[in-house]
Write a protein that holds these residues in place. Structure first.
Motif, PDB file in Angstrom:
ATOM      1  N   MET A  27       0.825  -1.206   0.000  1.00 49.73           N
ATOM      2  CA  MET A  27       0.000   0.000   0.000  1.00 49.73           C
ATOM      3  C   MET A  27       0.859   1.256   0.000  1.00 49.73           C
ATOM      4  O   MET A  27       0.514   2.269  -0.615  1.00 49.73           O
ATOM      5  N   GLU A  28       1.992   1.188   0.688  1.00 43.88           N
ATOM      6  CA  GLU A  28       2.888   2.349   0.713  1.00 43.88           C
ATOM      7  C   GLU A  28       3.397   2.674  -0.683  1.00 43.88           C
ATOM      8  O   GLU A  28       3.500   3.837  -1.071  1.00 43.88           O
ATOM      9  N   ASN A  29       3.728   1.625  -1.437  1.00 46.50           N
ATOM     10  CA  ASN A  29       4.222   1.847  -2.792  1.00 46.50           C
ATOM     11  C   ASN A  29       3.122   2.282  -3.745  1.00 46.50           C
ATOM     12  O   ASN A  29       3.356   3.078  -4.654  1.00 46.50           O
ATOM     13  N   LEU A  30       1.909   1.748  -3.531  1.00 43.46           N
ATOM     14  CA  LEU A  30       0.815   2.045  -4.454  1.00 43.46           C
ATOM     15  C   LEU A  30       0.113   3.364  -4.147  1.00 43.46           C
ATOM     16  O   LEU A  30      -0.390   4.028  -5.048  1.00 43.46           O
ATOM     17  N   SER A  31       0.074   3.749  -2.856  1.00 37.45           N
ATOM     18  CA  SER A  31      -0.740   4.898  -2.464  1.00 37.45           C
ATOM     19  C   SER A  31      -0.268   6.195  -3.123  1.00 37.45           C
ATOM     20  O   SER A  31      -1.084   6.980  -3.624  1.00 37.45           O
ATOM     21  N   ASP A  32       1.032   6.424  -3.145  1.00 36.29           N
ATOM     22  CA  ASP A  32       1.537   7.638  -3.779  1.00 36.29           C
ATOM     23  C   ASP A  32       1.192   7.650  -5.260  1.00 36.29           C
ATOM     24  O   ASP A  32       0.848   8.684  -5.826  1.00 36.29           O
ATOM     25  N   ARG A  33       1.240   6.450  -5.869  1.00 34.11           N
ATOM     26  CA  ARG A  33       0.933   6.361  -7.295  1.00 34.11           C
ATOM     27  C   ARG A  33      -0.526   6.701  -7.567  1.00 34.11           C
ATOM     28  O   ARG A  33      -0.839   7.511  -8.446  1.00 34.11           O
ATOM     29  N   PHE A  34      -1.478   6.108  -6.800  1.00 33.94           N
ATOM     30  CA  PHE A  34      -2.872   6.392  -7.143  1.00 33.94           C
ATOM     31  C   PHE A  34      -3.311   7.774  -6.669  1.00 33.94           C
ATOM     32  O   PHE A  34      -4.234   8.363  -7.238  1.00 33.94           O
ATOM     33  N   GLU A  79     -17.512  -1.690  -1.630  1.00 36.73           N
ATOM     34  CA  GLU A  79     -17.094  -3.041  -1.258  1.00 36.73           C
ATOM     35  C   GLU A  79     -15.711  -3.327  -1.854  1.00 36.73           C
ATOM     36  O   GLU A  79     -15.362  -2.821  -2.924  1.00 36.73           O
ATOM     37  N   LEU A  80     -14.933  -4.182  -1.142  1.00 35.79           N
ATOM     38  CA  LEU A  80     -13.601  -4.543  -1.626  1.00 35.79           C
ATOM     39  C   LEU A  80     -13.587  -5.882  -2.362  1.00 35.79           C
ATOM     40  O   LEU A  80     -12.513  -6.383  -2.680  1.00 35.79           O
ATOM     41  N   ALA A  81     -14.747  -6.472  -2.622  1.00 36.29           N
ATOM     42  CA  ALA A  81     -14.798  -7.779  -3.277  1.00 36.29           C
ATOM     43  C   ALA A  81     -13.981  -7.756  -4.572  1.00 36.29           C
ATOM     44  O   ALA A  81     -14.025  -6.772  -5.326  1.00 36.29           O
ATOM     45  N   PRO A  82     -13.183  -8.808  -4.825  1.00 32.80           N
ATOM     46  CA  PRO A  82     -13.134 -10.109  -4.130  1.00 32.80           C
ATOM     47  C   PRO A  82     -12.294 -10.119  -2.850  1.00 32.80           C
ATOM     48  O   PRO A  82     -12.115 -11.175  -2.252  1.00 32.80           O
ATOM     49  N   LEU A  83     -11.726  -8.975  -2.456  1.00 36.13           N
ATOM     50  CA  LEU A  83     -11.052  -8.907  -1.159  1.00 36.13           C
ATOM     51  C   LEU A  83     -12.112  -8.807  -0.069  1.00 36.13           C
ATOM     52  O   LEU A  83     -13.311  -8.796  -0.345  1.00 36.13           O
ATOM     53  N   ARG A  84     -11.693  -8.689   1.181  1.00 36.20           N
ATOM     54  CA  ARG A  84     -12.639  -8.688   2.289  1.00 36.20           C
ATOM     55  C   ARG A  84     -12.829  -7.291   2.850  1.00 36.20           C
ATOM     56  O   ARG A  84     -11.877  -6.510   2.961  1.00 36.20           O
ATOM     57  N   GLU A 138      -8.236   1.237 -11.108  1.00 37.00           N
ATOM     58  CA  GLU A 138      -7.350   1.057 -12.258  1.00 37.00           C
ATOM     59  C   GLU A 138      -5.911   0.824 -11.804  1.00 37.00           C
ATOM     60  O   GLU A 138      -5.183   0.021 -12.397  1.00 37.00           O
ATOM     61  N   THR A 139      -5.486   1.499 -10.746  1.00 41.67           N
ATOM     62  CA  THR A 139      -4.124   1.329 -10.242  1.00 41.67           C
ATOM     63  C   THR A 139      -3.921  -0.068  -9.662  1.00 41.67           C
ATOM     64  O   THR A 139      -2.868  -0.677  -9.832  1.00 41.67           O
ATOM     65  N   LEU A 140      -4.934  -0.592  -8.980  1.00 45.04           N
ATOM     66  CA  LEU A 140      -4.839  -1.919  -8.362  1.00 45.04           C
ATOM     67  C   LEU A 140      -5.162  -3.044  -9.334  1.00 45.04           C
ATOM     68  O   LEU A 140      -4.992  -4.219  -8.994  1.00 45.04           O
ATOM     69  N   ASN A 141      -5.612  -2.711 -10.533  1.00 40.30           N
ATOM     70  CA  ASN A 141      -6.074  -3.718 -11.480  1.00 40.30           C
ATOM     71  C   ASN A 141      -5.030  -4.788 -11.792  1.00 40.30           C
ATOM     72  O   ASN A 141      -5.381  -5.965 -11.932  1.00 40.30           O
ATOM     73  N   PRO A 142      -3.725  -4.457 -11.951  1.00 40.79           N
ATOM     74  CA  PRO A 142      -2.752  -5.527 -12.222  1.00 40.79           C
ATOM     75  C   PRO A 142      -2.659  -6.560 -11.103  1.00 40.79           C
ATOM     76  O   PRO A 142      -2.243  -7.692 -11.340  1.00 40.79           O
ATOM     77  N   LEU A 143      -3.041  -6.187  -9.884  1.00 38.96           N
ATOM     78  CA  LEU A 143      -2.962  -7.106  -8.751  1.00 38.96           C
ATOM     79  C   LEU A 143      -4.295  -7.762  -8.449  1.00 38.96           C
ATOM     80  O   LEU A 143      -4.345  -8.936  -8.077  1.00 38.96           O
ATOM     81  N   ALA A 144      -5.378  -7.022  -8.570  1.00 41.66           N
ATOM     82  CA  ALA A 144      -6.716  -7.557  -8.288  1.00 41.66           C
ATOM     83  C   ALA A 144      -7.746  -6.680  -8.988  1.00 41.66           C
ATOM     84  O   ALA A 144      -7.661  -5.450  -8.935  1.00 41.66           O
ATOM     85  N   GLN A 145      -8.685  -7.305  -9.637  1.00 39.78           N
ATOM     86  CA  GLN A 145      -9.732  -6.564 -10.327  1.00 39.78           C
ATOM     87  C   GLN A 145     -10.857  -6.265  -9.342  1.00 39.78           C
ATOM     88  O   GLN A 145     -11.624  -7.151  -8.970  1.00 39.78           O
ATOM     89  N   LEU A 146     -10.928  -5.005  -8.926  1.00 45.23           N
ATOM     90  CA  LEU A 146     -11.907  -4.576  -7.931  1.00 45.23           C
ATOM     91  C   LEU A 146     -12.955  -3.685  -8.576  1.00 45.23           C
ATOM     92  O   LEU A 146     -12.635  -2.857  -9.429  1.00 45.23           O
ATOM     93  N   ASP A 147     -14.204  -3.850  -8.134  1.00 45.47           N
ATOM     94  CA  ASP A 147     -15.285  -2.939  -8.522  1.00 45.47           C
ATOM     95  C   ASP A 147     -15.552  -2.036  -7.326  1.00 45.47           C
ATOM     96  O   ASP A 147     -16.213  -2.430  -6.362  1.00 45.47           O
ATOM     97  N   LEU A 148     -15.004  -0.828  -7.381  1.00 46.76           N
ATOM     98  CA  LEU A 148     -15.097   0.096  -6.251  1.00 46.76           C
ATOM     99  C   LEU A 148     -16.226   1.107  -6.425  1.00 46.76           C
ATOM    100  O   LEU A 148     -16.154   2.225  -5.906  1.00 46.76           O
TER     101      LEU A 148
END
Length: 420
Positions: A27-34, A79-84, A138-148
């Motif tokens: 999250m530290e690496n991704l947060s600045d990016r998004f 929701e964070l699905a498919p995460l919790r 979109e930033t998290l898409n390479p790691l997990a496809q989330l519908d936010l």
């Protein structure tokens, strides 16, 4: 000094007792990016300058995260699905107001105490939340496809609970500035919610005790193996001779060495493998020979290498002794005595070639390598690694072959320079 045998134990560098867990680093690496992506997306949509001044990451309790929200704000819950769990994104009322003022054509900031959001500010705030959450997805898409997509919008902190009070949360705060004011965008998500993402990344990279392959690292190594070239030279003779003998070498001299029946491939100062040598299509070629278990030992028997001491003595302070005059009757030291003790390493080179690391790794017995030497070209003679002369193969006694010097390097260069 390193011991010959050492017991090694695998060390988990990302053990929670030694370092933050992977999800915190992630999250530290991704947060600045998004957050930067959010600033750019707001600029594109609003057509007004929005700059990210700083990005702050924390792991805090849910209760502390809620109490850190601004008094006047608008938040979206998704929701964070498919995460919790659920994610909360809150935008400071001052930042929403600055964007609305800019959209309405204001040119100067009008600071005032804000107690609530107007209907227009609420509508624009919802658009900003939708845009920010879409950018994060979109930033998290390479790691997990989330519908936010937001499931609710709230402006009262009492309605924003997304976990129990003492649950740990990842809190990311971006501080933004516009031409008409500044404010914050705060992202709050459950720490435990990103555990599946942590496990996925760990299994792919081999972190946290995982045994998965790091595909990015493997790809980079394979690319380097294809593009990195290794210089190979093939030597057919070596000898160590006294300097006095070396000084007597002239054109027409036969070197005090014999040709090996096979060439040795050398890279740097390391002998790699044996190879038969011959010719093919007008070039000198070498055919790779398989190394048996005793190959290294037999190679050592046919060549001479300078070794290093296994251990270095501890330094000891010493003083120079007073020098005494030469007593009578002692033999006179001659230049010949000195030169006989100085050794020169001679080597005869058959030719050179370059091979990619990938191809070197895939070499097989019987494979033929073409060298840069044309058939009929002289051999190259080196002394202590320096090119000294050129030579030709001649027959000597007992069915052995030697090398006769045909030209010194200096003479050959002068002749080629005069011809030019």
């Amino acid at each position: 000094m390193l011991e010959d045998q050492m017991e090694a134990e695998a060390l988990d560098l990302l053990d929670p007792m030694r370092a933050p867990q992977l999800r915190s680093l992630l999250m530290e690496n991704l947060s600045d990016r998004f957050m930067r992506q959010i600033a750019f997306a707001l600029f594109q949509r609003m057509r007004h300058s929005v700059q990210l001044l700083s990005c702050i990451n924390n792991v805090i309790s849910h209760e502390a995260a809620m109490s850190s929200l601004p008094e006047v704000m608008l938040a979206g819950i998704s929701e964070l699905a498919p995460l919790r769990g659920r994610m909360l994104l809150a935008i400071d009322g001052d930042l929403i107001g600055a964007v609305v003022d800019a959209l309405c054509g204001a040119t100067t900031a009008q600071p005032f105490e804000r107690y609530e959001l107007s209907m227009l500010e609420t509508r624009i705030g919802k658009q900003m939340i939708d845009l920010s959450l879409s950018t994060i997805a979109e930033t998290l898409n390479p790691l997990a496809q989330l519908d936010l997509t937001p499931i609710a919008y709230e402006n009262a902190t009492g309605m924003l609970a997304i976990a129990d009070g003492q649950d740990w949360m990842i809190a990311v705060t971006g501080i933004f500035e516009t031409a008409l004011g500044s404010g914050t965008i705060k992202l709050i998500a459950p720490y435990a919610g990103f555990e599946p993402l942590e496990a996925k990344v760990a299994s792919q990279s081999g972190l946290l005790g995982g045994r998965g392959e790091d595909t990015g690292w493997i790809t980079a190594i394979e690319s380097l193996a294809e593009t990195t070239q290794v210089d190979l030279r093939f030597e057919v003779a070596r000898a160590v001779v006294p300097l006095a003998v070396f000084e007597g070498v002239t054109t027409g001299s036969i070197l005090p060495l014999s040709l090996w029946p096979e060439a040795v491939a050398v890279s740097g100062e390391v002998d790699l493998f044996w190879a038969d040598y011959g010719q093919d299509s007008g070039h000198v070629c070498c055919r790779v020979k398989a190394m048996d278990e005793e190959g290294d030992a037999s190679m050592s028997e046919q060549k001479t290498r300078i070794g290093v001491a296994d251990r270095l003595a501890e330094p000891e302070r010493i003083e120079l002794e007073r020098i005494q005059g030469q007593p009578r009757g002692v033999p006179v030291l001659t230049a010949r005595n000195v030169l006989d003790k100085v050794q020169v390493a001679l080597s005869v080179e058959l030719g050179r070639t370059q091979i990619a690391v990938k191809d070197l790794r895939a070499l097989r017995h019987g494979q033929i390598l073409a060298l840069d030497q044309a058939v009929g070209d002289p051999l190259t003679i080196f002394a202590n690694g320096q090119k000294m002369a050129y030579g030709e193969v001649v027959a000597v006694a007992n069915d052995r072959y030697g090398v006769r010097v045909t030209a010194l390097v200096e003479d050959a260069e002068q002749e080629s320079g005069g011809a030019a």
